[in-house]
Design a protein around this motif. Structure first.
Motif, PDB file in Angstrom:
ATOM      1  N   ASP A 171     -13.110   1.941  48.913  1.00  0.00           N
ATOM      2  CA  ASP A 171     -14.526   2.082  49.227  1.00  0.00           C
ATOM      3  C   ASP A 171     -15.108   0.772  49.756  1.00  0.00           C
ATOM      4  O   ASP A 171     -15.919   0.752  50.680  1.00  0.00           O
ATOM      5  N   VAL A 172     -14.664  -0.347  49.176  1.00  0.00           N
ATOM      6  CA  VAL A 172     -15.116  -1.658  49.644  1.00  0.00           C
ATOM      7  C   VAL A 172     -14.449  -2.010  50.968  1.00  0.00           C
ATOM      8  O   VAL A 172     -15.105  -2.464  51.913  1.00  0.00           O
ATOM      9  N   GLU A 173     -13.149  -1.814  51.041  1.00  0.00           N
ATOM     10  CA  GLU A 173     -12.403  -2.157  52.256  1.00  0.00           C
ATOM     11  C   GLU A 173     -12.942  -1.398  53.464  1.00  0.00           C
ATOM     12  O   GLU A 173     -13.212  -1.991  54.531  1.00  0.00           O
ATOM     13  N   ILE A 174     -13.126  -0.089  53.314  1.00  0.00           N
ATOM     14  CA  ILE A 174     -13.622   0.728  54.421  1.00  0.00           C
ATOM     15  C   ILE A 174     -15.097   0.442  54.676  1.00  0.00           C
ATOM     16  O   ILE A 174     -15.545   0.375  55.830  1.00  0.00           O
ATOM     17  N   GLY A 175     -15.861   0.248  53.603  1.00  0.00           N
ATOM     18  CA  GLY A 175     -17.275  -0.073  53.779  1.00  0.00           C
ATOM     19  C   GLY A 175     -17.487  -1.349  54.564  1.00  0.00           C
ATOM     20  O   GLY A 175     -18.368  -1.424  55.425  1.00  0.00           O
ATOM     21  N   GLU A 176     -16.672  -2.361  54.284  1.00  0.00           N
ATOM     22  CA  GLU A 176     -16.793  -3.635  55.016  1.00  0.00           C
ATOM     23  C   GLU A 176     -16.409  -3.449  56.476  1.00  0.00           C
ATOM     24  O   GLU A 176     -17.058  -3.987  57.388  1.00  0.00           O
ATOM     25  N   ALA A 177     -15.344  -2.676  56.734  1.00  0.00           N
ATOM     26  CA  ALA A 177     -14.914  -2.451  58.114  1.00  0.00           C
ATOM     27  C   ALA A 177     -15.954  -1.659  58.901  1.00  0.00           C
ATOM     28  O   ALA A 177     -16.285  -1.989  60.048  1.00  0.00           O
ATOM     29  N   LEU A 178     -16.503  -0.607  58.301  1.00  0.00           N
ATOM     30  CA  LEU A 178     -17.486   0.216  59.000  1.00  0.00           C
ATOM     31  C   LEU A 178     -18.831  -0.490  59.145  1.00  0.00           C
ATOM     32  O   LEU A 178     -19.591  -0.200  60.074  1.00  0.00           O
ATOM     33  N   ARG A 179     -19.141  -1.399  58.231  1.00  0.00           N
ATOM     34  CA  ARG A 179     -20.391  -2.156  58.356  1.00  0.00           C
ATOM     35  C   ARG A 179     -20.445  -2.902  59.675  1.00  0.00           C
ATOM     36  O   ARG A 179     -21.489  -2.987  60.338  1.00  0.00           O
ATOM     37  N   ARG A 180     -19.299  -3.402  60.101  1.00  0.00           N
ATOM     38  CA  ARG A 180     -19.246  -4.174  61.354  1.00  0.00           C
ATOM     39  C   ARG A 180     -19.411  -3.277  62.580  1.00  0.00           C
ATOM     40  O   ARG A 180     -19.776  -3.758  63.655  1.00  0.00           O
ATOM     41  N   THR A 181     -19.155  -1.982  62.427  1.00  0.00           N
ATOM     42  CA  THR A 181     -19.295  -1.073  63.572  1.00  0.00           C
ATOM     43  C   THR A 181     -20.722  -0.575  63.747  1.00  0.00           C
ATOM     44  O   THR A 181     -21.058   0.012  64.779  1.00  0.00           O
ATOM     45  N   GLU A 182     -21.544  -0.768  62.717  1.00  0.00           N
ATOM     46  CA  GLU A 182     -22.919  -0.260  62.704  1.00  0.00           C
ATOM     47  C   GLU A 182     -22.946   1.263  62.904  1.00  0.00           C
ATOM     48  O   GLU A 182     -23.836   1.819  63.531  1.00  0.00           O
ATOM     49  N   ASN A 183     -21.945   1.921  62.358  1.00  0.00           N
ATOM     50  CA  ASN A 183     -21.899   3.379  62.436  1.00  0.00           C
ATOM     51  C   ASN A 183     -23.124   3.958  61.716  1.00  0.00           C
ATOM     52  O   ASN A 183     -23.404   3.580  60.571  1.00  0.00           O
ATOM     53  N   PRO A 184     -23.856   4.870  62.347  1.00  0.00           N
ATOM     54  CA  PRO A 184     -25.087   5.395  61.727  1.00  0.00           C
ATOM     55  C   PRO A 184     -24.846   6.365  60.590  1.00  0.00           C
ATOM     56  O   PRO A 184     -25.802   6.781  59.921  1.00  0.00           O
ATOM     57  N   HIS A 185     -23.586   6.725  60.353  1.00  0.00           N
ATOM     58  CA  HIS A 185     -23.291   7.749  59.362  1.00  0.00           C
ATOM     59  C   HIS A 185     -22.728   7.185  58.057  1.00  0.00           C
ATOM     60  O   HIS A 185     -22.095   7.911  57.286  1.00  0.00           O
ATOM     61  N   ILE A 186     -22.946   5.901  57.807  1.00  0.00           N
ATOM     62  CA  ILE A 186     -22.521   5.304  56.544  1.00  0.00           C
ATOM     63  C   ILE A 186     -23.681   4.487  55.969  1.00  0.00           C
ATOM     64  O   ILE A 186     -24.591   4.073  56.691  1.00  0.00           O
ATOM     65  N   ALA A 187     -23.630   4.257  54.657  1.00  0.00           N
ATOM     66  CA  ALA A 187     -24.599   3.390  53.998  1.00  0.00           C
ATOM     67  C   ALA A 187     -24.014   1.977  53.987  1.00  0.00           C
ATOM     68  O   ALA A 187     -22.966   1.743  53.368  1.00  0.00           O
ATOM     69  N   PRO A 188     -24.632   1.005  54.672  1.00  0.00           N
ATOM     70  CA  PRO A 188     -24.028  -0.320  54.825  1.00  0.00           C
ATOM     71  C   PRO A 188     -23.714  -1.002  53.491  1.00  0.00           C
ATOM     72  O   PRO A 188     -24.484  -0.919  52.527  1.00  0.00           O
ATOM     73  N   LEU A 189     -22.581  -1.672  53.464  1.00  0.00           N
ATOM     74  CA  LEU A 189     -22.159  -2.440  52.293  1.00  0.00           C
ATOM     75  C   LEU A 189     -22.974  -3.730  52.205  1.00  0.00           C
ATOM     76  O   LEU A 189     -23.132  -4.442  53.197  1.00  0.00           O
ATOM     77  N   LEU A 190     -23.481  -4.028  51.006  1.00  0.00           N
ATOM     78  CA  LEU A 190     -24.253  -5.250  50.782  1.00  0.00           C
ATOM     79  C   LEU A 190     -23.463  -6.307  50.016  1.00  0.00           C
ATOM     80  O   LEU A 190     -23.825  -7.481  50.032  1.00  0.00           O
ATOM     81  N   GLY A 191     -22.405  -5.897  49.348  1.00  0.00           N
ATOM     82  CA  GLY A 191     -21.606  -6.857  48.594  1.00  0.00           C
ATOM     83  C   GLY A 191     -20.674  -6.154  47.637  1.00  0.00           C
ATOM     84  O   GLY A 191     -20.751  -4.935  47.441  1.00  0.00           O
ATOM     85  N   HIS A 192     -19.762  -6.941  47.045  1.00  0.00           N
ATOM     86  CA  HIS A 192     -18.869  -6.361  46.044  1.00  0.00           C
ATOM     87  C   HIS A 192     -18.499  -7.415  45.015  1.00  0.00           C
ATOM     88  O   HIS A 192     -18.763  -8.612  45.197  1.00  0.00           O
ATOM     89  N   VAL A 193     -17.903  -6.956  43.913  1.00  0.00           N
ATOM     90  CA  VAL A 193     -17.557  -7.815  42.787  1.00  0.00           C
ATOM     91  C   VAL A 193     -16.095  -7.585  42.441  1.00  0.00           C
ATOM     92  O   VAL A 193     -15.621  -6.442  42.409  1.00  0.00           O
ATOM     93  N   GLU A 194     -15.366  -8.675  42.191  1.00  0.00           N
ATOM     94  CA  GLU A 194     -13.963  -8.582  41.784  1.00  0.00           C
ATOM     95  C   GLU A 194     -13.758  -9.348  40.491  1.00  0.00           C
ATOM     96  O   GLU A 194     -14.543 -10.227  40.126  1.00  0.00           O
ATOM     97  N   ILE A 195     -12.669  -9.013  39.803  1.00  0.00           N
ATOM     98  CA  ILE A 195     -12.315  -9.703  38.568  1.00  0.00           C
ATOM     99  C   ILE A 195     -10.836 -10.048  38.598  1.00  0.00           C
ATOM    100  O   ILE A 195     -10.013  -9.268  39.099  1.00  0.00           O
ATOM    101  N   ASP A 196     -10.490 -11.226  38.101  1.00  0.00           N
ATOM    102  CA  ASP A 196      -9.093 -11.639  38.050  1.00  0.00           C
ATOM    103  C   ASP A 196      -8.307 -10.736  37.084  1.00  0.00           C
ATOM    104  O   ASP A 196      -8.856 -10.237  36.090  1.00  0.00           O
ATOM    105  N   THR A 197      -7.041 -10.539  37.387  1.00  0.00           N
ATOM    106  CA  THR A 197      -6.180  -9.735  36.519  1.00  0.00           C
ATOM    107  C   THR A 197      -4.915 -10.527  36.197  1.00  0.00           C
ATOM    108  O   THR A 197      -4.561 -11.470  36.917  1.00  0.00           O
ATOM    109  N   PRO A 198      -4.192 -10.143  35.141  1.00  0.00           N
ATOM    110  CA  PRO A 198      -2.940 -10.825  34.803  1.00  0.00           C
ATOM    111  C   PRO A 198      -1.889 -10.712  35.895  1.00  0.00           C
ATOM    112  O   PRO A 198      -0.966 -11.537  35.966  1.00  0.00           O
ATOM    113  N   ASP A 199      -2.011  -9.694  36.780  1.00  0.00           N
ATOM    114  CA  ASP A 199      -1.038  -9.505  37.853  1.00  0.00           C
ATOM    115  C   ASP A 199      -1.237 -10.485  39.002  1.00  0.00           C
ATOM    116  O   ASP A 199      -0.419 -10.535  39.920  1.00  0.00           O
ATOM    117  N   GLY A 200      -2.333 -11.223  38.971  1.00  0.00           N
ATOM    118  CA  GLY A 200      -2.586 -12.200  40.029  1.00  0.00           C
ATOM    119  C   GLY A 200      -3.472 -11.692  41.142  1.00  0.00           C
ATOM    120  O   GLY A 200      -4.143 -12.468  41.819  1.00  0.00           O
TER     121      GLY A 200
END
Length: 461
Positions: A171-200
């Protein structure tokens, strides 16, 4: 406190809509947390690791707000009381609440996003130059299943992904990509949050999008149209005031637009014979597994196998790309200016790596066609033996499925509903999935996908 809190969470989590391990036996539970805000109320975020008796492990994100005394207004959000010692060493209790249902605890998420903060293992990343509203409390959306979302006024919506998996959420990956296209059929991404995991590799915790106000849910609009048709005993679907076909056609065009932009900004790859064979094999395996849950599938077994075999031998040319992955009428909103497509994370029950794989856009088309079928027939559950209703349901489904395909074709130059073995197999595969879901959750609805399989395997619309 950590051990005591783990016991509290063990009692509380199985009753939450977003918890995916309902009915499974727990072998162990542990948690680790950190403070996201020390203001009043204190806000902490916890990664809860659940180990099941069969050895499987899942990790969930649980934000908690803490109060020194019980809050009557937050009774429905109460998680549990945890014993602690005060500054003088005396025993007392802290009261934990679901922080996403505690409005006073919802503002730090946007404050940290606007500041691009790093707090403990959590990293906040704003997108683009759009302003992030600060100081506004969020209101929880109570209808969600696997995630939890907060609406901040009329400006933004924060979706928190409850089950953590290493890797960027689609959802974040596609949202960021589509935000750059200014496609009128998506809700633009404003930001996202990540957390570190033991897997790196960090896991996606949340995403913030522009909120779409004054919008109507596609499923509600479609089912209202069906009710209008049922109420008019002497009119056809194209004669009823609530005819939905024009909206369905515009939705088809919007879907084609989103698919085209996804292919433009994210990787694509021509499907080879191995992909067709693997796709058919996966469908067959899901069918065999479904038989153990839905014995009624036996009567469709041979014809379904033939539908899937046709995929392995299909001469179709398919360009694989990123797709929505869980497309239906509940994932789209109609606004005053057109349709908006939401929730590009794919089916939450599938592993993250699978949801990020390239696929045929026809999987999304099939998902929406199945959704039209459900919208048309959901009221037949109340009167399954009414032939007049069944006829009108079929009429509505055929009309709106056709309109959707016409809109998609006009916008893309590709007729998605022609004689495509792949599309028919995708629909049948989805209907088999629906059979399992209904058998487990709504047995009286099982007739809908079973009847659809009769039509699909007979080559009907």
């Amino acid at each position: 406190m950590s051990t005591a809190l783990a016991h509290v969470l063990r009692d509380w989590m199985p009753h939450q809509r977003w918890f995916g391990g309902k009915g499974r036996e727990w072998a162990d539970v542990s948690e680790e947390g950190f403070f996201l805000s020390r203001s009043e109320p204190v806000l902490s975020v916890h990664r809860v690791r659940v180990t099941y008796a069969d050895g499987a492990v899942e990790t969930y994100l649980v934000p908690l707000s803490w109060r020194a005394h019980p809050e009557e207004d937050l009774t429905s959000a109460f998680v549990g009381a945890v014993p602690v010692k005060d500054a003088e060493g005396a025993d007392r209790e802290n009261y934990a609440y679901d922080a996403l249902r505690d409005r006073d605890a919802t503002t730090p998420w946007l404050t940290h996003l606007a500041a691009a903060s790093t707090v403990g293992p959590m990293h906040f990343s704003p997108s683009g130059s759009s302003a992030i509203p600060e100081g506004v409390p969020g209101d929880v959306i109570s209808t969600e299943q696997s995630n939890t979302s907060l609406v901040y006024g009329q400006d933004a919506i924060l979706k928190l992904f409850r089950r953590l998996e290493p890797g960027l959420n689609p959802d974040v990956e596609i949202g960021e990509a589509l935000r750059r296209t200014e496609n009128p059929h998506i809700a633009p991404l404003l930001g996202h949050v990540e957390i570190d995991t033991p897997d790196g590799e960090p896991a996606t915790v949340a995403m913030l999008q522009t909120f779409v106000p004054n919008a109507s849910d596609g499923w509600r609009l479609a089912t209202a149209s069906v009710r209008d048709l049922y109420a008019e005993g002497d009119l056809h679907a194209d004669e009823v005031g609530g005819d939905f076909a024009a909206d369905s056609e515009r939705l088809g065009a919007a879907t084609a637009s989103v698919h085209a932009d996804l292919a433009r900004v994210l990787p694509t790859e021509a499907a080879d014979r191995d992909w067709f064979a693997a796709t058919a094999r996966g469908m067959g395996e899901r069918l065999e597994a479904a038989l153990a849950v839905v014995p009624q599938l036996e009567e469709h077994l041979e014809r379904l196998r033939a539908v899937y075999a046709a995929v392995a031998d299909s001469p179709e040319t398919v360009v694989r790309q990123r797709v929505h992955g869980d497309f239906h009428l509940g994932q789209v909103l109609r606004t005053a200016t057109g349709w908006v497509v939401l929730d590009f994370e794919g089916e939450p029950a599938r592993p993250l790596a699978e949801r990020r794989q390239l696929d045929s856009p026809m999987r999304d088309v099939a998902g929406m066609l199945r959704s039209f079928d459900y919208a048309a027939r959901h009221m037949l559950v109340e009167q399954p033996d009414d032939p007049q209703r069944a006829y009108r349901a079929q009429e509505w489904a055929v009309r709106n499925r056709g309109a959707f395909c016409a809109g998609y074709s006009a916008a893309s130059g590709i007729d998605p509903c022609g004689d495509s073995p792949l599309l028919r197999a995708f629909e049948a595969d989805k209907a088999v999935y629906e059979c399992v879901y209904e058998a487990r959750n709504r047995p009286n609805w099982l007739m809908i996908p079973l009847q659809s399989l009769s039509r699909l395997t007979a080559g009907e619309a």
